[in-house]
Design an enzyme around this catalytic site. Structure first.
Site, PDB file in Angstrom:
ATOM      1  NE  ARG A  83       7.343   7.561  37.050  1.00  0.00           N
ATOM      2  CZ  ARG A  83       8.480   7.198  36.471  1.00  0.00           C
ATOM      3  NH1 ARG A  83       8.568   6.036  35.898  1.00  0.00           N
ATOM      4  NH2 ARG A  83       9.497   7.982  36.480  1.00  0.00           N
ATOM      5  NE  ARG A  92      12.825   6.006  40.496  1.00  0.00           N
ATOM      6  CZ  ARG A  92      13.139   6.611  39.372  1.00  0.00           C
ATOM      7  NH1 ARG A  92      12.988   5.998  38.226  1.00  0.00           N
ATOM      8  NH2 ARG A  92      13.616   7.815  39.374  1.00  0.00           N
ATOM      9  CG  ASP A  95      11.830   3.889  36.237  1.00  0.00           C
ATOM     10  OD1 ASP A  95      11.168   4.686  35.560  1.00  0.00           O
ATOM     11  OD2 ASP A  95      13.025   4.065  36.549  1.00  0.00           O
ATOM     12  CG  ASP A  97      14.031   3.029  32.415  1.00  0.00           C
ATOM     13  OD1 ASP A  97      13.200   3.952  32.390  1.00  0.00           O
ATOM     14  OD2 ASP A  97      14.895   2.903  33.303  1.00  0.00           O
TER      15      ASP A  97
END
Ligand code: ROI
Length: 161
Positions: A83, A92, A95, A97
């Protein structure tokens, strides 16, 4: 077992491949069960516009891991994808989340659940809607109702899972 929902996003280093590889890793992980994945979407960047378009998806699974153990697992997968995160709200590689962890409200230095910005983000709510249109969000509305509040005109389906 707790049912968890995560959002996936990438806009660097062949984003669709990043998302597909992350889904494969999640699907094969011994601590995550009954995984299902949303459609995969292309989306315009929210935040700074001088970055590539994103690929976004959501996943749902059951797990006996604590929320922090799950966060560690997700951050480990992000690291495995080398990353890069150049700046806050910048581009990025991957990711992951944690959006929802059962019905829990979590306020820890490392982790806030439900994810603080999810309600206002079409790139989160649209894929979540593929998986769970009827669940109640933190503001008391269903995912379907929340989706209707949002502008999703810049989302395109890349692949139907
Ligand atoms: N914008 C989109 N479209 N998709 C994302 O996953 C995403 N992730 C972010 C910010 C920079 C807020 N913008 C995004 O973290």
């Amino acid at each position: 077992m707790t049912t968890a929902y995560i959002g996936l996003g990438s806009n660097l280093e062949k984003p669709l491949e990043q998302i597909r590889r992350a889904i494969k890793t999640l699907s094969q992980h011994p601590s995550l069960h009954n995984i299902s994945v949303s459609n995969i979407y292309g989306s315009k960047p929210v935040g700074p516009q001088d970055q590539p378009d994103y690929v976004n998806a959501a996943a749902r699974f059951d797990t006996a891991l604590s929320s922090i153990a799950l966060l560690d697992l997700l951050q480990g997968i992000e690291q495995d994808h080398q990353r890069v995160r150049e700046r806050h709200w910048g581009p990025r590689t991957l990711d992951l989340d944690l959006l929802l962890y059962g019905n829990e409200q979590i306020d820890l230095p490392r982790l806030t659940v439900p994810h603080p910005f999810m309600l206002e983000r079409g790139f989160v709510i649209q894929p979540l809607h593929d998986l769970a249109p009827d669940i109640l969000l933190a503001n008391g509305t269903t995912v379907t109702e929340q989706l209707h509040q949002l502008d999703t005109s810049d989302l395109v389906i890349i692949t139907e899972e």
